[in-house]
Design a protein around this motif. Structure first.
Motif, PDB file in Angstrom:
ATOM      1  N   THR A 226       0.829  -1.196   0.000  1.00  0.00           N
ATOM      2  CA  THR A 226       0.000   0.000   0.000  1.00  0.00           C
ATOM      3  C   THR A 226       0.871   1.255   0.000  1.00  0.00           C
ATOM      4  OG1 THR A 226      -0.168   0.002   2.427  1.00  0.00           O
ATOM      5  CG2 THR A 226      -1.878  -1.174   1.199  1.00  0.00           C
ATOM      6  N   GLN A 227       0.410   2.280  -0.739  1.00  0.00           N
ATOM      7  CA  GLN A 227       1.166   3.516  -0.883  1.00  0.00           C
ATOM      8  C   GLN A 227       0.304   4.742  -0.582  1.00  0.00           C
ATOM      9  OE1 GLN A 227       2.554   1.914  -4.923  1.00  0.00           O
ATOM     10  NE2 GLN A 227       4.275   3.227  -4.339  1.00  0.00           N
ATOM     11  N   GLY A 228      -0.562   4.599   0.433  1.00  0.00           N
ATOM     12  CA  GLY A 228      -1.389   5.721   0.850  1.00  0.00           C
ATOM     13  C   GLY A 228      -2.220   6.273  -0.303  1.00  0.00           C
ATOM     14  N   PRO A 229      -2.121   7.585  -0.558  1.00  0.00           N
ATOM     15  CA  PRO A 229      -2.928   8.191  -1.625  1.00  0.00           C
ATOM     16  C   PRO A 229      -2.507   7.780  -3.024  1.00  0.00           C
ATOM     17  CG  PRO A 229      -1.378   9.789  -0.720  1.00  0.00           C
ATOM     18  CD  PRO A 229      -1.311   8.573   0.162  1.00  0.00           C
ATOM     19  N   ALA A 257      -6.639   3.765   8.453  1.00  0.00           N
ATOM     20  CA  ALA A 257      -6.787   3.646   6.996  1.00  0.00           C
ATOM     21  C   ALA A 257      -6.190   2.336   6.475  1.00  0.00           C
ATOM     22  CB  ALA A 257      -6.141   4.836   6.304  1.00  0.00           C
ATOM     23  N   GLY A 258      -4.990   2.011   6.957  1.00  0.00           N
ATOM     24  CA  GLY A 258      -4.379   0.752   6.529  1.00  0.00           C
ATOM     25  C   GLY A 258      -5.167  -0.450   7.003  1.00  0.00           C
ATOM     26  N   ASP A 259      -5.729  -0.358   8.203  1.00  0.00           N
ATOM     27  CA  ASP A 259      -6.561  -1.435   8.735  1.00  0.00           C
ATOM     28  C   ASP A 259      -7.844  -1.576   7.916  1.00  0.00           C
ATOM     29  OD1 ASP A 259      -4.645  -1.501  10.753  1.00  0.00           O
ATOM     30  OD2 ASP A 259      -5.838  -0.209  12.072  1.00  0.00           O
ATOM     31  N   ALA A 260      -8.414  -0.432   7.512  1.00  0.00           N
ATOM     32  CA  ALA A 260      -9.619  -0.454   6.685  1.00  0.00           C
ATOM     33  C   ALA A 260      -9.327  -1.130   5.356  1.00  0.00           C
ATOM     34  CB  ALA A 260     -10.131   0.965   6.464  1.00  0.00           C
TER      35      ALA A 260
END
Length: 320
Positions: A226-229, A257-260
């Motif tokens: 994952t790379q955020g936005p 957010a990462g958990d979501a």
């Protein structure tokens, strides 16, 4: 029905009512139920999957609100134990202007750290169930031993193991101890979820591609990066790479957010008829990434982790 088991910390996040302020200067906080494993099972449940939380809480008001919140969401709480020996963990969070966070934890020890491996005897795992865990409760404690026992149960039952390191260095005696423990648990998992902020620290590799490839150890068949936005990718052991660019939103709080993201992804895996993980991710990976990126983006537009989770109806209607 296939089920997700989240093992580890469930705690209370105290979110400041102001942004861009050092924690020492914050005077008011809002209470939010959190803890990465609790966030993940909550998201997966709201997205339609069957979930169970495995942890221990104190016999205190904070433990009460965690159980109540999870129960109201439909998360299974039958394997949440309570104790008088230690209190429920707390985390105080300070928010920067862009929604990024700093943490101060109160857990020396907290009730979750005292969860014993033999408590798992009451849990029966079915084939194709999924286990999710992070590194916060892999500090030296009874709970670390319980994680290893739960992993062994899943391997015996032919379940799937998802490891999100979710690095929180303030909880460790040293960065090296954190890194070594994460590296020791990576080969035990089938899927590794790692963020761009964590990749070099965990692997010791500055080159992104080399770092991701170094995660394919032991039982690992897929890496979710994952790379955020900037979106997220699924990389498979055979070299297949699937990418989704994500969704641009105005973030107010990136907590959870990462958990979501990983909770949403696990929900899609559990609700699929395909049980071969490599085949599933090849065929449905793009849709899984789109769905998960959207859920994670929505979570950042509100404060808190669990309270900001959208409904499945909201997600599916807006993605049409």
């Amino acid at each position: 029905m296939r089920k997700l088991y989240g093992i580890g910390e469930a705690l209370i996040d105290f979110i400041p009512n102001v942004k861009n302020s050092e924690l020492k200067d914050v005077e008011q906080f809002s209470r939010q139920v959190g803890g990465a494993p609790a966030n993940v099972v909550s998201v997966a449940r709201k997205m339609g999957a069957s979930t169970e939380m495995v942890t221990q809480l104190g016999n205190d008001a904070f433990g009460d609100i965690i159980v109540e919140t999870l129960s109201n969401l439909g998360v299974g709480t039958q394997f949440i134990r309570r104790t008088d020996v230690a209190n429920t963990a707390l985390a105080f969070v300070s928010l920067k202007e862009d929604g990024q966070r700093d943490f101060s934890f109160y857990r020396k020890p907290s009730a979750d750290m005292l969860y014993k491996a033999d408590y798992l005897d009451e849990i029966s795992i079915n084939p194709n169930d999924i286990l999710h865990f992070c590194s916060v409760d892999l500090v030296e404690s009874d709970m670390k031993e319980a994680h290893q026992a739960m992993i062994d149960k899943f391997k015996s039952a032919n379940g799937t193991i998802v490891f999100d390191p979710n690095v929180r260095l303030p909880l460790w005696h040293s960065a090296e101890a954190c890194k070594e423990t994460i590296q020791a648990f990576i080969p035990k998992a089938n899927i590794i979820k790692v963020s761009d902020e964590e990749l070099e620290f965990i692997t010791g590799e500055a080159d992104e591609e080399s770092a991701i490839q170094s995660l394919f150890q032991g039982s690992v068949v897929a890496v979710i990066y994952t790379q955020g936005p900037n979106g997220a990718s699924i990389i498979l052991k055979d070299g297949t790479k699937i990418y989704h660019e994500g969704f641009k939103v105005k973030a107010v709080d990136t907590t959870g957010a990462g958990d979501a993201f990983i909770g949403a992804a696990i929900s899609r895996i559990l609700l699929s008829d395909e049980v071969n993980m490599t085949k599933l991710l090849k065929e449905e990976g793009q849709a899984i990434l789109q769905f998960s990126n959207f859920v994670a983006a929505k979570v950042t537009t509100k404060y808190g982790a669990i309270e900001s989770i959208p409904t499945l109806e909201e997600v599916t209607s807006e993605l049409k």
